[in-house]
Design a protein around this motif. Structure first.
Motif, short mmCIF file in Angstrom:
data_model
loop_
_atom_site.label_atom_id
_atom_site.label_comp_id
_atom_site.label_asym_id
_atom_site.label_seq_id
_atom_site.Cartn_x
_atom_site.Cartn_y
_atom_site.Cartn_z
N GLU A 64 0.83 -1.21 0.00
CA GLU A 64 0.00 0.00 0.00
C GLU A 64 0.87 1.26 0.00
OE1 GLU A 64 -0.71 -2.68 1.56
OE2 GLU A 64 -2.86 -3.08 1.38
N ILE A 98 2.20 1.80 -3.45
CA ILE A 98 1.21 2.38 -4.36
C ILE A 98 1.04 3.87 -4.08
CG2 ILE A 98 -1.18 2.31 -5.13
CD1 ILE A 98 -1.21 -0.64 -4.12
N LEU A 99 0.92 4.18 -2.78
CA LEU A 99 0.73 5.58 -2.40
C LEU A 99 1.92 6.43 -2.85
CD1 LEU A 99 -0.83 5.09 1.13
CD2 LEU A 99 -1.91 6.28 -0.78
N ALA A 138 3.86 5.74 -5.41
CA ALA A 138 3.77 5.88 -6.86
C ALA A 138 2.75 6.95 -7.24
CB ALA A 138 3.38 4.54 -7.49
N MET A 139 1.74 7.11 -6.38
CA MET A 139 0.74 8.14 -6.65
C MET A 139 1.21 9.50 -6.17
SD MET A 139 -3.04 6.59 -6.25
CE MET A 139 -2.97 5.63 -4.79
N GLY A 140 2.39 9.53 -5.60
CA GLY A 140 2.99 10.83 -5.26
C GLY A 140 2.85 11.26 -3.83
N LEU A 171 10.20 5.34 5.27
CA LEU A 171 10.94 6.33 4.48
C LEU A 171 11.82 5.64 3.45
CD1 LEU A 171 12.19 8.97 7.08
CD2 LEU A 171 10.37 9.20 5.41
N PRO A 174 9.18 2.48 -3.98
CA PRO A 174 7.99 1.93 -4.65
C PRO A 174 8.32 0.84 -5.67
CG PRO A 174 8.35 4.24 -5.26
CD PRO A 174 9.23 3.93 -4.10
N ILE A 175 9.47 0.97 -6.33
CA ILE A 175 9.76 0.00 -7.39
C ILE A 175 9.94 -1.42 -6.85
CG2 ILE A 175 12.28 0.36 -7.39
CD1 ILE A 175 10.06 -0.25 -10.45
N VAL A 207 8.39 -2.70 -4.36
CA VAL A 207 7.06 -3.23 -4.10
C VAL A 207 6.39 -3.63 -5.40
CG1 VAL A 207 4.86 -2.68 -3.06
CG2 VAL A 207 6.94 -1.66 -2.15
N ILE A 208 6.53 -2.76 -6.41
CA ILE A 208 5.84 -3.01 -7.66
C ILE A 208 6.49 -4.15 -8.43
CG2 ILE A 208 5.49 -1.96 -9.94
CD1 ILE A 208 4.93 0.62 -7.97
N ARG A 209 7.79 -4.23 -8.39
CA ARG A 209 8.48 -5.30 -9.11
C ARG A 209 8.20 -6.66 -8.49
NH1 ARG A 209 14.08 -4.15 -8.70
NH2 ARG A 209 13.85 -2.35 -10.05
N ASN A 210 8.18 -6.67 -7.12
CA ASN A 210 8.00 -7.95 -6.44
C ASN A 210 6.53 -8.32 -6.26
OD1 ASN A 210 10.76 -8.03 -6.22
ND2 ASN A 210 10.74 -7.01 -4.22
N ALA A 251 8.03 13.40 -5.51
CA ALA A 251 6.71 12.93 -5.07
C ALA A 251 5.61 13.78 -5.69
CB ALA A 251 6.63 12.98 -3.54
N ARG A 281 5.19 12.86 -9.37
CA ARG A 281 4.40 11.64 -9.51
C ARG A 281 2.93 11.91 -9.27
NH1 ARG A 281 7.84 8.45 -5.43
NH2 ARG A 281 9.71 7.99 -6.62
N ASN A 282 2.67 12.77 -8.32
CA ASN A 282 1.29 13.05 -7.93
C ASN A 282 0.55 13.84 -8.99
OD1 ASN A 282 -0.38 15.22 -5.68
ND2 ASN A 282 -0.97 13.12 -6.17
N TYR A 303 -2.95 -2.80 -8.80
CA TYR A 303 -2.64 -2.24 -7.50
C TYR A 303 -3.69 -1.24 -7.08
CZ TYR A 303 1.94 -4.34 -7.63
OH TYR A 303 2.96 -5.23 -7.64
N LEU A 333 -5.70 0.15 -3.31
CA LEU A 333 -5.62 0.07 -1.85
C LEU A 333 -6.86 -0.66 -1.36
CD1 LEU A 333 -4.52 3.75 -1.26
CD2 LEU A 333 -3.06 1.72 -1.08
#
Lengths: 385, 163
Positions: free
Chosen positions: A285, A288-289, A291-293, A374, A378-379, A381-384, B80, B83-84, B95, B97
């Motif tokens: 999670e 993903i967050l 990656a969403m910035g 910190l 993200p990569i 998490v996304i790769r695995n 960040a 990306r946002n 993916y 949540l």
């Protein structure tokens, strides 16, 4: 901040079972803390009450040479007006005598009091089990002496002093101080009667006091000493007279603090390990967050807030549990006469402190997962997946 | 038209002891407003390239420009925000949540921006979901949807980042 809070609370609600477990864990730690703390504080209170609650805590007495305190009224007035921490003050005219029986005599201490004043320290009314407070020419004696000599109210006793005076006094009642050494040796009478018996005139032998804060008795004694500045007077306090009790109380406090520290440490370890696991669980999670910035600060704040929420709920539940335990203990652990072994004692400051420490500990514990988040890339998490 | 994304001599090597080079000094540019697809055999480095363009991964050597910014010179916070606000992802695997509903997932990038929801944003999200036929399931928890719906939803999540 609001977003972090929303995500944090949603995470906690999503794994409700796990959240409940952590909160219960914190709560049990806090409840043990509160219960043991209150128990030991109550115990100390009890102990202090029974040992020095009904006795003089600061005493002014005359030196051997002078024997009596002159102008004691002025001293009493002075202390009443100027000494802040003194609650009760009562003069006493004391002396050693023999209680003459038919074929034996018992050494006794005759204590002459002004009963309106002495009541504040000794609560005689409460301790009187038969008869009434003595007037002039009357005495009350303790339960042990009564049983020993087979006396009853209205009987006469003979008292003999060291300088040869022998006088008859009427028993007006019997008391029970629950201390056998007092019960078998004190003969309590009116101050005038004692002054007459020992030829003190208008003078007294000691001035007894009780203080607001019993642990400040030594400071108050020192302050009185410098105020009176009289070499003929000795100022004593219960702390100097009861070194052993004092060190016992100290030992108890230290051991209770030790217990509380270890309980707290185990709570902190528990919270931090569980929170560390939740980071692993939520790493996807967080990825993903990110990656969403979401900013790193917001992401780690999620875990701090989780710690805070868990701490607050754990502390509240823990305080409730701890108080419940205390109430149960005082309700079910009873003396044979039905009174609780240790009286229920509430210290709001201490309860607030225990709760506060738990919340702080949860926050500190959540620093570890917050730091971990910190570093989460993200990569990975996304790769695995 | 100006280039929105530009890659200069980008290469990527995985592993430290056993090195596998995936990308070899790639120069690439995408025009603003264009629609591009990258095609290649599996294992040819498509995902790696996209991850690097998406700032999720860093190239071993080379530079990426998004707009006028050199991505490698951006700090964590700026990255960040980029990306946002600028990028949208639809991942190979779905993916979402699971703690949030489908609609909340769509709105998440918007919330990360730190803005409070207003009616027009909500309406736009509704429209987007309606467009792909997800209106019925928008209040379902994200892990409670079919595979196809999840894909559509992550697409919307990506699309909504642009708004």
């Amino acid at each position: 901040m609001r977003l972090s809070f929303k995500i944090a609370s949603r995470f906690l609600r999503f794994n409700l079972g796990q959240t409940f477990l952590i909160v219960t864990g914190i709560a049990i730690g806090v409840s043990v803390q509160v219960f043991i703390g209150l128990l030991i504080q109550g115990l100390q209170q009890d102990l202090i009450n029974t040992t020095i609650g009904s006795s003089s805590q600061v005493t002014i007495s005359a030196t051997k040479d002078s024997g009596t305190i002159r102008s004691w009224e002025d001293i009493v007035k002075d202390i009443k007006q100027n000494e802040q921490g003194v609650n009760q003050i009562s003069p006493a005219a004391d002396g050693a005598a023999f209680l003459l029986g038919e074929d034996s005599s018992d050494p006794v201490i005759v204590r002459g009091w002004i009963f309106e004043e002495a009541e504040g320290i000794y609560a005689i009314e409460e301790k009187l089990i038969e008869g009434k407070v003595p007037g002039e020419g009357e005495v009350i004696i303790g339960l042990n002496l009564k049983d020993e000599l087979g006396l009853s109210v209205g009987d006469d006793i003979k008292l003999a002093t060291a300088n040869g005076r022998i006088q008859d006094y009427k028993i007006s009642g019997f008391y029970d101080f629950r201390v056998s050494s007092i019960n078998s040796s004190w003969v309590i009478t009116d101050i005038k009667t004692a002054q007459g018996l020992f030829d003190y005139g208008d003078e007294v032998t000691s001035i007894e006091m009780q203080v607001e804060d019993v642990f400040a008795a030594d400071e108050i004694a020192a302050s009185i000493e410098s105020r009176l500045n009289n070499e003929e007077l000795i100022i004593d306090n219960w702390k100097a007279q009861n070194q052993e009790l004092l060190s016992g109380l100290n030992g108890q406090s230290i051991s209770s603090i030790m217990i509380q520290v270890f309980v707290m440490v185990s709570v902190v370890l528990g919270i931090s390990s569980v929170l560390a696991i939740t980071v692993m669980q939520k790493s996807k999670e967080i990825g993903i967050l990110k990656a969403m910035g979401i900013r790193d600060g917001d992401a780690s704040r999620i875990f701090l807030l989780q710690g805070l929420i868990l701490g607050v709920f754990g502390a509240m539940l823990g305080v409730a549990l701890g108080l419940g335990l205390s109430v149960a203990f005082t309700t079910f652990a009873l003396n044979p006469d039905g009174t609780p072994i240790i009286a229920f004692y509430i210290n709001y400051g201490f309860i607030a402190l225990s709760g506060g420490i738990a919340i702080l500990a949860s926050l500190v514990a959540s620093l570890i997962p917050a730091r971990k988040s910190l570093k989460l890339n993200p990569i990975e998490v996304i790769r695995n997946g | 038209m100006a280039d929105i994304i530009r890659l200069e001599k980008v290469s990527k090597v995985y592993g430290e002891k056993i090195k596998t080079q995936v990308l070899f000094d790639i120069d690439l540019a995408f025009e603003k407003g264009s629609f591009n697809s990258i095609i290649g055999a599996s294992g040819s480095g498509k995902s790696t390239l996209l991850n690097i363009i998406g700032t999720l991964d860093k190239p071993t050597t080379g530079k990426i420009f998004i707009g006028d910014d050199d991505v490698s010179s951006l700090g964590k916070k700026k990255l960040a925000d980029l990306r946002n606000k600028t990028l949208g992802f639809i991942f190979q695997f779905h993916y979402l949540l699971p703690e949030f509903t489908a609609l909340e997932n769509v709105l998440m990038p918007y919330r990360i921006k730190g803005r409070t929801l207003d009616k027009s944003t909500l309406k736009k999200a509704d429209e987007l979901m309606d467009m792909v036929g997800l209106s019925k399931v928008k209040n379902n928890p994200a892990n409670n949807m079919s595979g196809g719906a999840t894909t559509k939803n992550s697409y919307r999540q990506g699309a909504h980042e642009q708004s």
